[in-house]
Enzyme design. Structure first.
Site, short mmCIF file in Angstrom:
data_model
loop_
_atom_site.label_atom_id
_atom_site.label_comp_id
_atom_site.label_asym_id
_atom_site.label_seq_id
_atom_site.Cartn_x
_atom_site.Cartn_y
_atom_site.Cartn_z
N GLU A 90 32.95 14.99 27.54
CA GLU A 90 32.94 16.44 27.47
C GLU A 90 34.02 16.95 26.53
O GLU A 90 35.05 16.30 26.33
CB GLU A 90 33.16 17.02 28.87
N CYS A 103 39.16 21.44 22.78
CA CYS A 103 39.83 20.42 23.57
C CYS A 103 38.88 19.23 23.60
O CYS A 103 37.77 19.34 24.12
CB CYS A 103 40.08 21.00 24.97
N CYS A 110 39.24 7.27 32.09
CA CYS A 110 40.65 7.10 31.72
C CYS A 110 41.26 5.97 32.53
O CYS A 110 41.08 5.91 33.75
CB CYS A 110 41.42 8.39 31.96
N CYS A 114 45.46 9.14 37.22
CA CYS A 114 46.34 10.08 37.91
C CYS A 114 45.64 10.63 39.15
O CYS A 114 44.44 10.89 39.14
CB CYS A 114 46.73 11.22 36.98
N CYS A 117 43.69 14.18 38.92
CA CYS A 117 42.80 14.43 37.78
C CYS A 117 41.40 13.88 38.02
O CYS A 117 41.24 12.73 38.43
CB CYS A 117 43.41 13.79 36.53
N GLY A 157 40.51 11.14 29.02
CA GLY A 157 41.14 9.97 28.42
C GLY A 157 42.59 10.15 28.04
O GLY A 157 43.11 11.27 28.00
N GLU A 158 43.25 9.03 27.80
CA GLU A 158 44.65 9.02 27.39
C GLU A 158 44.69 8.69 25.90
O GLU A 158 44.48 7.53 25.51
CB GLU A 158 45.41 7.98 28.22
N SER A 189 48.21 15.19 23.83
CA SER A 189 48.84 15.23 25.15
C SER A 189 48.82 13.82 25.74
O SER A 189 47.80 13.15 25.70
CB SER A 189 48.07 16.19 26.05
N SER A 212 52.69 15.06 29.69
CA SER A 212 52.34 15.43 31.06
C SER A 212 53.46 14.96 31.97
O SER A 212 53.52 13.80 32.36
CB SER A 212 51.01 14.76 31.45
N LEU A 213 54.37 15.86 32.27
CA LEU A 213 55.57 15.50 33.03
C LEU A 213 55.27 15.52 34.53
O LEU A 213 55.34 14.51 35.21
CB LEU A 213 56.70 16.48 32.66
N HIS A 214 54.99 16.69 35.04
CA HIS A 214 54.50 16.91 36.41
C HIS A 214 55.45 16.53 37.55
O HIS A 214 55.20 16.89 38.70
CB HIS A 214 53.16 16.21 36.66
N ASN A 288 44.26 23.01 38.96
CA ASN A 288 42.83 23.28 39.17
C ASN A 288 42.29 22.31 40.20
O ASN A 288 42.25 21.10 39.93
CB ASN A 288 42.06 23.07 37.87
N CYS A 331 41.60 22.12 32.68
CA CYS A 331 42.30 20.84 32.61
C CYS A 331 42.03 19.99 33.84
O CYS A 331 42.14 20.47 34.96
CB CYS A 331 43.80 21.06 32.56
N1 SAH Z 1 45.56 11.97 29.33
C1 SAH Z 1 46.32 12.96 28.68
C2 SAH Z 1 45.49 14.09 28.11
C3 SAH Z 1 44.33 14.60 28.92
S1 SAH Z 1 44.73 15.43 30.43
C4 SAH Z 1 47.38 13.50 29.60
O1 SAH Z 1 47.35 13.22 30.79
O2 SAH Z 1 48.28 14.18 29.10
C5 SAH Z 1 45.20 17.04 29.84
C6 SAH Z 1 46.17 17.78 30.77
O3 SAH Z 1 45.50 18.24 31.95
C7 SAH Z 1 47.32 16.92 31.23
O4 SAH Z 1 48.54 17.60 31.18
C8 SAH Z 1 46.92 16.66 32.66
O5 SAH Z 1 48.02 16.27 33.40
C9 SAH Z 1 46.32 17.98 33.06
N2 SAH Z 1 45.53 17.94 34.29
C10 SAH Z 1 44.85 16.90 34.80
N3 SAH Z 1 44.24 17.24 35.96
C11 SAH Z 1 44.56 18.54 36.18
C12 SAH Z 1 44.20 19.48 37.20
N4 SAH Z 1 43.42 19.14 38.20
N5 SAH Z 1 44.70 20.73 37.10
C13 SAH Z 1 45.49 21.09 36.04
N6 SAH Z 1 45.83 20.26 35.06
C14 SAH Z 1 45.37 19.00 35.12
FE1 SF4 Z 2 44.05 10.18 32.31
FE2 SF4 Z 2 45.41 12.38 31.59
FE3 SF4 Z 2 43.69 12.45 33.68
FE4 SF4 Z 2 45.99 11.11 33.90
S1 SF4 Z 2 45.74 13.34 33.59
S2 SF4 Z 2 43.97 10.37 34.55
S3 SF4 Z 2 46.23 10.30 31.85
S4 SF4 Z 2 43.17 12.10 31.56
#
Ligand code: SAH
Ligand code: SF4
Length: 340
Positions: A90, A103, A110, A114, A117, A157-158, A189, A212-214, A288, A331
């Site tokens: 997508e 995007c 991936c 995480c 996600c 994906g990463e 990212s 993506s710090l979090h 989200n 996201c």
């Molecule tokens: N894999 C890479 C890029 C794709 S994810 C990464 O993790 O950075 C893009 C962004 O969406 C990242 O910052 C990720 O942490 C965030 N993300 C993933 N799941 C999410 C969710 N449920 N709500 C908000 N942001 C989310």
């Molecule tokens: Fe992969 Fe990014 Fe989702 Fe983590 S947040 S599972 S690295 S797409």
């Protein structure tokens, strides 16, 4: 083979092998990127015999086929693309007054996994090719009949776990013969693939890096992002600081606000500490919800509290305006829910 993932030198080699002069490569690239023509038969300045030879070689232009879409009232549109092996990915179109952003995805699924996600929960199937990456952006521009000004590797994906293809795609998006997008308008990212961050800093490209710090402790970050066990926080931050210093580009620290998980006062103090004194920007992201997920978004007041605290300490910060949630295009929600 697909033409779309080839750079100019590769296409020139191919054209020469087929017995044609080098400038035919330039002509094909014009058709593909400037005019959006996918059919060799319509490339009217190519000799008909050459058009036929390209087809006979099993060459095609395009790498992804639109297979469904869903749009929200604000114009955000999620696309499902079918790949040549039947897999789907997508991409999301996000129109604003001045910028038109895509995007895009870099992998099917991936490998990082995480916990918050939707893509991470889907598992990993394969890397995308450079052509499959760049074609998502090209196809959306064509469908929308607009120039895509910005592109972010924030789909499925990463990107830094598919380094070569992602970099090649970014160069094609940027190339004068490609989509001519400014490098400063391209963003990668990452969840924190440390060696790849150093490598990216040495590419002499002006692209933006988002981390993506979090979380601000290794314990919590490892629970959210399993890759943190391989590349812990201190190493990731060092790599990002190095990126900012080398490229002079501001690094974005993405921080999803998870209620009761990473939104306490301790977290906030550590976040400010970590972001102070270098070229970065904290982007607070409202979580989200994903189906079956265990997290809840932090209340808006908590997000505001984070924002104010950071700004008082001269840390550049913002709260991300979420778009596309109605169609699960926000996201972390991308997971091929579109079906034809
Ligand atoms: N894999 C890479 C890029 C794709 S994810 C990464 O993790 O950075 C893009 C962004 O969406 C990242 O910052 C990720 O942490 C965030 N993300 C993933 N799941 C999410 C969710 N449920 N709500 C908000 N942001 C989310
Ligand atoms: Fe992969 Fe990014 Fe989702 Fe983590 S947040 S599972 S690295 S797409």
């Amino acid at each position: 083979m697909q033409i779309i993932g080839l750079n100019r030198e590769e296409l020139e080699d191919l054209v020469l092998e087929l017995g044609e002069p080098r400038y035919r490569a330039r002509q094909i690239l014009d058709w593909v990127y400037k005019k959006g023509v996918d059919d060799f038969g319509q490339m009217s300045n190519l000799p008909v015999l050459f058009q036929q030879r390209l087809q006979a070689q099993g060459l095609v232009v395009s790498a992804v086929t639109p297979a469904g879409a869903a749009e929200t009232a604000d114009g955000t549109k999620k696309y499902l693309f079918r790949l040549s092996d039947g897999c789907g990915v997508e991409a999301v179109y996000i129109p604003e007054q001045k910028r038109k952003t895509v995007c895009f995805s870099t992998q099917v699924g991936c490998p990082v996994g995480c916990s918050f996600c939707a893509t991470g929960r889907q598992g990993f199937e394969r890397n995308l090719t450079a052509g499959e990456i760049v074609d998502q952006v090209r196809k959306i521009g064509l469908e929308k009949k607009t120039r895509i000004t910005h592109a972010v590797a924030m789909g499925q994906g990463e990107p830094l776990a598919n380094y070569a293809a992602t970099l090649k795609a970014l160069r094609l998006l940027n190339a004068d013969y490609g989509l001519q997008m400014a490098a400063r308008h391209l963003t990668v990212s990452t969840s924190g693939v440390v060696p790849a961050i150093y490598r990216l800093a040495d590419e002499q490209l002006q692209i933006n890096l988002a981390l993506s710090l979090h979380a601000t402790s290794d314990q919590l970050r490892s629970a959210l992002i399993p890759l943190n066990r391989t590349y812990p926080l201190a190493q990731v931050i060092r790599a990002c600081r190095d990126y900012a210093a080398k490229t002079n580009r501001r690094v974005t620290l993405e921080y999803i606000m998870l209620d009761g998980v990473n939104d306490g006062e301790d977290d906030l103090a550590r976040l400010a500490e970590l972001a102070m004194g270098w070229l970065c920007h904290v982007n607070l992201i409202p979580y989200n919800p994903v189906p079956g997920g265990a997290y809840r978004p932090s209340p808006p007041q908590t997000c505001q509290r984070f924002l104010g605290y950071l700004q008082e300490r001269w840390v550049a910060a913002s709260i991300r305006q979420e778009r596309g949630a109605e169609v699960n295009a926000a996201c972390g929600q991308l997971r091929q829910q579109l079906k034809l």
